[in-house]
Design an enzyme around this catalytic site. Structure first.
Site, mmCIF file in Angstrom:
data_model
loop_
_atom_site.group_PDB
_atom_site.id
_atom_site.type_symbol
_atom_site.label_atom_id
_atom_site.label_comp_id
_atom_site.label_asym_id
_atom_site.label_seq_id
_atom_site.Cartn_x
_atom_site.Cartn_y
_atom_site.Cartn_z
ATOM 1 N N LYS A 74 -86.296 -14.347 10.587
ATOM 2 C CA LYS A 74 -85.553 -14.284 11.856
ATOM 3 C C LYS A 74 -84.120 -13.822 11.589
ATOM 4 O O LYS A 74 -83.291 -14.570 11.092
ATOM 5 C CB LYS A 74 -85.514 -15.641 12.566
ATOM 6 N N TRP B 278 -75.344 -12.137 10.627
ATOM 7 C CA TRP B 278 -75.174 -10.756 11.078
ATOM 8 C C TRP B 278 -74.379 -9.890 10.110
ATOM 9 O O TRP B 278 -74.266 -8.699 10.306
ATOM 10 C CB TRP B 278 -74.528 -10.702 12.455
ATOM 11 N N ASN B 279 -73.837 -10.458 9.051
ATOM 12 C CA ASN B 279 -72.867 -9.634 8.310
ATOM 13 C C ASN B 279 -73.461 -8.669 7.282
ATOM 14 O O ASN B 279 -72.916 -7.606 7.077
ATOM 15 C CB ASN B 279 -71.754 -10.491 7.704
ATOM 16 N N GLU C 64 -77.287 -21.138 2.262
ATOM 17 C CA GLU C 64 -76.103 -20.381 1.825
ATOM 18 C C GLU C 64 -75.144 -20.392 2.999
ATOM 19 O O GLU C 64 -75.415 -19.760 4.019
ATOM 20 C CB GLU C 64 -76.474 -18.933 1.488
ATOM 21 N N LEU C 65 -74.031 -21.092 2.864
ATOM 22 C CA LEU C 65 -73.206 -21.334 4.049
ATOM 23 C C LEU C 65 -71.812 -20.715 3.922
ATOM 24 O O LEU C 65 -71.639 -19.743 3.217
ATOM 25 C CB LEU C 65 -73.156 -22.846 4.304
ATOM 26 N N GLY D 12 -75.950 -18.764 6.853
ATOM 27 C CA GLY D 12 -75.184 -18.745 8.096
ATOM 28 C C GLY D 12 -74.032 -19.717 8.010
ATOM 29 O O GLY D 12 -73.605 -20.091 6.910
ATOM 30 N N GLY D 13 -73.562 -20.155 9.158
ATOM 31 C CA GLY D 13 -72.413 -21.051 9.205
ATOM 32 C C GLY D 13 -72.779 -22.463 8.753
ATOM 33 O O GLY D 13 -73.952 -22.860 8.787
ATOM 34 N N CYS E 129 -68.975 -14.207 3.616
ATOM 35 C CA CYS E 129 -68.915 -15.625 3.265
ATOM 36 C C CYS E 129 -68.008 -15.838 2.057
ATOM 37 O O CYS E 129 -67.429 -16.892 1.884
ATOM 38 C CB CYS E 129 -70.322 -16.120 2.971
ATOM 39 N N GLU F 21 -62.895 -21.831 7.988
ATOM 40 C CA GLU F 21 -63.368 -20.461 7.776
ATOM 41 C C GLU F 21 -63.115 -19.641 9.038
ATOM 42 O O GLU F 21 -63.611 -19.982 10.111
ATOM 43 C CB GLU F 21 -64.870 -20.463 7.455
HETATM 44 P P1 NAD Z 1 -74.760 -18.633 12.361
HETATM 45 O O1 NAD Z 1 -74.874 -19.896 11.628
HETATM 46 O O2 NAD Z 1 -74.246 -18.660 13.750
HETATM 47 O O3 NAD Z 1 -76.173 -17.907 12.447
HETATM 48 C C1 NAD Z 1 -76.920 -17.554 11.308
HETATM 49 C C2 NAD Z 1 -78.378 -17.456 11.676
HETATM 50 O O4 NAD Z 1 -78.864 -18.758 11.960
HETATM 51 C C3 NAD Z 1 -78.691 -16.631 12.910
HETATM 52 O O5 NAD Z 1 -79.913 -15.954 12.716
HETATM 53 C C4 NAD Z 1 -78.833 -17.689 13.997
HETATM 54 O O6 NAD Z 1 -79.633 -17.288 15.069
HETATM 55 C C5 NAD Z 1 -79.485 -18.799 13.216
HETATM 56 N N1 NAD Z 1 -79.262 -20.158 13.725
HETATM 57 C C6 NAD Z 1 -78.140 -20.669 14.281
HETATM 58 N N2 NAD Z 1 -78.328 -21.976 14.593
HETATM 59 C C7 NAD Z 1 -79.580 -22.297 14.194
HETATM 60 C C8 NAD Z 1 -80.353 -23.486 14.233
HETATM 61 N N3 NAD Z 1 -79.877 -24.629 14.766
HETATM 62 N N4 NAD Z 1 -81.607 -23.465 13.749
HETATM 63 C C9 NAD Z 1 -82.113 -22.331 13.201
HETATM 64 N N5 NAD Z 1 -81.428 -21.162 13.155
HETATM 65 C C10 NAD Z 1 -80.173 -21.144 13.644
HETATM 66 O O7 NAD Z 1 -73.889 -17.675 11.423
HETATM 67 P P2 NAD Z 1 -73.373 -16.214 11.734
HETATM 68 O O8 NAD Z 1 -72.242 -16.346 12.699
HETATM 69 O O9 NAD Z 1 -74.513 -15.308 12.067
HETATM 70 O O10 NAD Z 1 -72.842 -15.777 10.298
HETATM 71 C C11 NAD Z 1 -71.601 -16.134 9.822
HETATM 72 C C12 NAD Z 1 -71.689 -17.330 8.887
HETATM 73 O O11 NAD Z 1 -72.619 -17.088 7.846
HETATM 74 C C13 NAD Z 1 -70.388 -17.614 8.210
HETATM 75 O O12 NAD Z 1 -70.113 -18.990 8.195
HETATM 76 C C14 NAD Z 1 -70.607 -17.129 6.795
HETATM 77 O O13 NAD Z 1 -69.792 -17.735 5.837
HETATM 78 C C15 NAD Z 1 -72.042 -17.418 6.591
HETATM 79 N N6 NAD Z 1 -72.587 -16.565 5.535
HETATM 80 C C16 NAD Z 1 -72.901 -17.119 4.334
HETATM 81 C C17 NAD Z 1 -73.386 -16.330 3.307
HETATM 82 C C18 NAD Z 1 -73.732 -16.910 1.969
HETATM 83 O O14 NAD Z 1 -74.489 -16.288 1.237
HETATM 84 N N7 NAD Z 1 -73.245 -18.074 1.601
HETATM 85 C C19 NAD Z 1 -73.570 -14.960 3.511
HETATM 86 C C20 NAD Z 1 -73.233 -14.430 4.743
HETATM 87 C C21 NAD Z 1 -72.756 -15.256 5.750
#
Ligand code: NAD
Length: 495
Positions: free
Chosen positions: A178, A154-155, A253-254, A231-232, A287, A388
């Site tokens: 998605k 979402w960021n 990318e986590l 994501g996370g 991130c 984090e």
């Molecule tokens: P999140 O992991 O909760 O969700 C990210 C996305 O993944 C969402 O679209 C979510 O619906 C989907 N998702 C969650 N679980 C899933 C699964 N089991 N299977 C498939 N899809 C799934 O993360 P968030 O809270 O939206 O974002 C914050 C995190 O993202 C932080 O940890 C941050 O560091 C990371 N992030 C990383 C980068 C990077 O480039 N390294 C950039 C931005 C954010």
């Protein structure tokens, strides 16, 4: 309810309701009030979207549109994003609460990824190989993978979308995107521009919903060739496990817990600004947040005093105002998470020298605000130094010398980014080599470009985005053998 903007999935060039008949409410983080509804996708929607993408990959116009024409489509898409950048930025601010100043600049820059990879589309060359067999001609082709699933957080929704879509499309793949269930609006608005640019139906599909529902269904789908996830770290690990059973290609990318390291020979005023930009810009919701400040003992007190004085001037407020420097937190769970870390810091015994709670300004109304926060007396084993937080919370850790700084910097499971503040070229080059992170910034922080590879070491991810290599990660190599011999020799012997 009636006044909420209701979105639909975009599948195969059509706007369709979710199979569940259910929608997810999205709230404006500044007001705390719901403003839009996103389709709650499930397995049936995932199947429909992947089928549409698969059909577009194997039939219709897309397979016969050559790389040069694909590049032209991508440049057109880049132009359309540039024309609509401010509108898209406003939607993102409404949905994720980040600053209009930041999102406006970000969306103004996003077209560059489409231009860059559009330009690369017809420059991926195979080779005729000097093969060691007589009467044999051997060459390679770099081909697209098929259906790619792009999952974003979402960021920075449309920036991260560009990092995935631009190389995927330039390589000739089709995509199911998605976005986060919290911030799907901009992806639905963006895909209207994809259609306007002239991409055939089914080449880009957008579906929304929860990770555990439609996210997992997409990742596990048999017809998906690659998953690109941001994501996370916990969600990314799950994605990797689900993709592994189908032997899909994966890029992740986590999260991060990046060290911003300030040496005693730094330009102190610049370093203060660099540390501020690393942790308080975007309300720390990046991130690459420089959430661990490692500062050399000999300048620790002076530096912290300057840092706190500067941080106190940060304007907290309406993200739509150009004067605001710190906006709200994007989601209620994230807000609760940050608040819980204030208790963790107390239990850990860290000393709070700034913030540490909610702002008490009544003008901030129902928004999800937390104070920019700085803890000193932090040891690297504390939870606030290892986990984090994804908010404006800085842990200050003193170090003695270069070796000690490197030891602390690397003593964490993450390895996304890092910052060094020093006037010494010896230190800059030497320590950049020793840091276990995918990015090192020296005397700057939070710089990204379509030209430069971005991605994590250790548990911060797998693979890289941006740069020339990224397009190859959306391709596979085929080796073609042609015999010019007049006769097939002994069939029982390997050639
Ligand atoms: P999140 O992991 O909760 O969700 C990210 C996305 O993944 C969402 O679209 C979510 O619906 C989907 N998702 C969650 N679980 C899933 C699964 N089991 N299977 C498939 N899809 C799934 O993360 P968030 O809270 O939206 O974002 C914050 C995190 O993202 C932080 O940890 C941050 O560091 C990371 N992030 C990383 C980068 C990077 O480039 N390294 C950039 C931005 C954010």
């Amino acid at each position: 309810m009636g006044s909420l903007k209701r979105y639909q999935h975009y599948i195969g060039g059509e706007w369709v309701d979710p199979a569940s008949g259910e929608w997810i409410e999205s709230s404006n983080p500044y007001s705390g009030q719901p403003w839009a509804e996103f389709p709650r996708g499930n397995q049936a929607d995932a199947d429909r979207a992947v089928e549409a993408a698969y059909n577009a990959f194997t039939s219709g116009d897309w397979p016969s549109i050559g790389p040069t024409a694909r590049g032209a489509l991508m440049r057109k898409l880049g132009d359309l994003i540039a024309t609509n950048a401010q509108e898209l930025a406003k939607i993102e601010v409404q949905d994720n609460g980040k600053l209009i100043a930041e999102m406006g600049a970000q969306l103004g820059y996003v077209p560059q990824w489409y231009y860059y990879y559009g330009g690369l589309a017809d420059k991926i060359e195979g080779a005729v190989l000097p093969i060691d067999k007589p009467d044999t001609f051997n060459y390679t082709l770099h081909e697209p993978l098929g259906v790619c699933v792009a999952i974003t957080p979402w960021n920075s929704p449309l920036l991260i979308t560009a990092w995935k879509l631009a190389p995927a499309l330039a390589a000739g793949n089709t995509v199911v995107l998605k976005p986060s269930e919290f911030t799907s609006a901009s992806a639905f608005e963006f895909v209207k521009l994809v259609e306007e640019a002239g991409f055939p139906p089914g080449v880009v599909n957008v579906v929304s919903g929860y990770g555990k529902e439609i996210g997992e269904a997409l990742v596990s789908h048999d017809k998906v060739a690659k998953v690109s996830f941001t994501g996370g770290t916990m969600s990314g690990t799950r994605v990797n496990e689900n993709a592994a059973s189908g032997l899909k290609k994966v890029s992740l990318e986590l999260g991060g817990k990046s060290p911003n390291i300030v040496f005693d020979d730094c330009e102190m005023d610049n370093a203060v600004k660099g540390v501020i930009s690393g942790i308080f810009a975007a309300t720390g919701q990046t991130c690459i947040a420089g959430s661990r400040l490692l500062v050399q003992e000999s300048i620790h007190d002076e530096f912290v005093d300057k840092l706190v004085a500067f941080a106190k001037t940060a304007q907290i407020g309406d993200p739509m105002s150009l004067d605001t420097q710190v906006g709200p937190v994007t989601t209620p769970p994230q807000y609760e998470k940050i608040l819980s870390y204030f208790d963790v810091a107390k239990e850990d015994g860290a000393e709070c020298v700034l913030g540490g709670g909610k702002p008490d300004d009544p003008a901030l109304g129902g928004g999800w605000f937390v104070q920019p926060t700085i803890y000193t007396g932090v040891s690297n084993s504390m939870r606030i130094a290892q986990e984090e937080i994804f908010g404006p919370v800085l842990s200050v850790i003193p170090f003695k010398d270069d070796n000690h700084a490197v030891e602390i910097a690397n003593d964490v499971v993450y390895g996304l980014a890092s910052g060094l503040w020093t006037q010494s070229i010896r230190r800059a080059i030497g320590i950049s080599k020793l840091i276990q992170a995918g990015t090192v910034w020296v005397n700057t922080y939070r710089a990204v470009s379509f030209v430069s590879p971005f991605g994590g070491y250790k548990r911060s991810g797998l693979g890289k985005e941006s740069g020339q290599q990224a397009i190859k990660d959306y391709m596979q190599t085929k080796s073609v053998w042609i015999s010019t011999a007049t006769e097939v020799p002994n069939p029982f012997v390997i050639r």
